[in-house]
Design an enzyme around this catalytic site. Sequence first.
Site, mmCIF file in Angstrom:
data_model
loop_
_atom_site.group_PDB
_atom_site.id
_atom_site.type_symbol
_atom_site.label_atom_id
_atom_site.label_comp_id
_atom_site.label_asym_id
_atom_site.label_seq_id
_atom_site.Cartn_x
_atom_site.Cartn_y
_atom_site.Cartn_z
ATOM 1 N N ASP A 99 26.286 18.048 38.321
ATOM 2 C CA ASP A 99 26.715 18.376 39.775
ATOM 3 C C ASP A 99 25.357 18.304 40.690
ATOM 4 O O ASP A 99 25.454 17.485 41.398
ATOM 5 C CB ASP A 99 27.119 19.842 39.577
ATOM 6 C CG ASP A 99 26.329 20.800 39.275
ATOM 7 O OD1 ASP A 99 25.213 20.827 38.617
ATOM 8 O OD2 ASP A 99 26.630 22.245 39.438
ATOM 9 N N ASP A 102 18.158 20.398 41.095
ATOM 10 C CA ASP A 102 17.473 21.191 41.871
ATOM 11 C C ASP A 102 15.788 21.198 41.612
ATOM 12 O O ASP A 102 15.185 20.273 41.942
ATOM 13 C CB ASP A 102 18.062 22.451 42.143
ATOM 14 C CG ASP A 102 17.534 23.416 43.133
ATOM 15 O OD1 ASP A 102 16.718 22.916 43.923
ATOM 16 O OD2 ASP A 102 17.651 24.507 43.144
ATOM 17 N N PHE A 151 22.035 25.686 50.174
ATOM 18 C CA PHE A 151 22.786 25.760 49.025
ATOM 19 C C PHE A 151 23.939 25.387 49.087
ATOM 20 O O PHE A 151 24.678 25.613 50.314
ATOM 21 C CB PHE A 151 22.624 27.424 48.652
ATOM 22 C CG PHE A 151 22.943 27.961 47.161
ATOM 23 C CD1 PHE A 151 22.148 27.617 46.182
ATOM 24 C CD2 PHE A 151 24.581 28.040 47.029
ATOM 25 C CE1 PHE A 151 22.848 27.932 44.943
ATOM 26 C CE2 PHE A 151 24.928 28.583 45.890
ATOM 27 C CZ PHE A 151 24.069 28.403 44.556
ATOM 28 N N ASP A 158 29.253 26.424 42.537
ATOM 29 C CA ASP A 158 29.755 27.697 42.716
ATOM 30 C C ASP A 158 28.571 28.489 43.384
ATOM 31 O O ASP A 158 27.315 28.222 43.153
ATOM 32 C CB ASP A 158 30.068 28.547 41.439
ATOM 33 C CG ASP A 158 28.764 28.858 40.632
ATOM 34 O OD1 ASP A 158 28.069 27.802 40.345
ATOM 35 O OD2 ASP A 158 28.476 29.831 40.277
HETATM 36 P P1 IMP Z 1 17.725 23.091 38.207
HETATM 37 O O1 IMP Z 1 17.742 23.455 36.877
HETATM 38 O O2 IMP Z 1 16.826 24.116 38.976
HETATM 39 O O3 IMP Z 1 17.760 21.719 38.571
HETATM 40 O O4 IMP Z 1 19.130 23.616 38.755
HETATM 41 C C1 IMP Z 1 20.132 23.133 38.075
HETATM 42 C C2 IMP Z 1 21.593 23.983 38.225
HETATM 43 O O5 IMP Z 1 21.391 24.957 39.266
HETATM 44 C C3 IMP Z 1 22.680 23.134 38.650
HETATM 45 O O6 IMP Z 1 23.176 22.494 37.449
HETATM 46 C C4 IMP Z 1 23.328 24.033 39.553
HETATM 47 O O7 IMP Z 1 24.229 24.868 38.277
HETATM 48 C C5 IMP Z 1 22.675 25.102 39.783
HETATM 49 N N1 IMP Z 1 22.191 24.803 41.124
HETATM 50 C C6 IMP Z 1 21.196 24.422 42.088
HETATM 51 N N2 IMP Z 1 21.429 24.201 43.079
HETATM 52 C C7 IMP Z 1 22.736 24.722 43.447
HETATM 53 C C8 IMP Z 1 23.147 24.697 44.745
HETATM 54 O O8 IMP Z 1 22.870 24.405 45.884
HETATM 55 N N3 IMP Z 1 24.476 25.110 44.573
HETATM 56 C C9 IMP Z 1 25.090 25.648 43.234
HETATM 57 N N4 IMP Z 1 24.500 25.431 42.330
HETATM 58 C C10 IMP Z 1 23.168 25.055 42.555
HETATM 59 MG MG MG Z 2 24.940 22.948 36.630
#
Ligand code: IMP
Ligand code: MG
Length: 178
Positions: A99, A102, A151, A158
Amino acid sequence: MRMESLKILFSAEDIDRRVQSIADQLNTAYAGKQVAMLCVLTGAFMFFSDLLKYVKFFPQIDFVRIASYGSGTTSCGKAELLQAPRIPLAGKDVVVVEDIIDSGTSMAFLVEYLRAQNVKSLRIAALIDKIERREHSVTVDYSGFRLLSGFVVGYGLDYDERYRELPALYTVEFEDQA
Ligand code: IMP
Ligand code: MG
């Protein structure tokens, strides 16, 4: 009480155009190949199913689940595989469908896991590439939208397991209410 208000970011039509464009790129890249497409649960479920309706190369599909630790709207840099793929991946062209990227923690972890399965090739399709908080470098081969920050919810994403069912993408504004 903490309340959120949602502001439209991309409409269902905007999303559909980007999904079709990614599918077109995949159709060109993977025609005639043995492809496994992996959906990263839960957030990618809607993107994955819409994307699959446009692909023409008959991929195998499977689902993985990763926990990345943190609470609320941040992850803290550790990840763990909660559900591993069940189909053998060795020698296959693998496309991971996520999805949002981040910090990159979850995807960097998954990429390392998948490379260890001796896949033939590995590419990442992410609905949203959110670049401001990147901590682990991740190459997003196909991205729907690039965002600096914010966000985002809807279309599978979600906040506290809500808003996943919405057909469009929204930014969340958090407001404190008495
Ligand atoms: P990362 O490991 O920090 O790259 O985060 C990835 C996961 O955090 C994603 O797969 C999402 O499930 C969640 N996430 C990060 N940013 C958002 C956002 O803006 N909205 C919703 N979920 C997010
Ligand atoms: Mg995710």
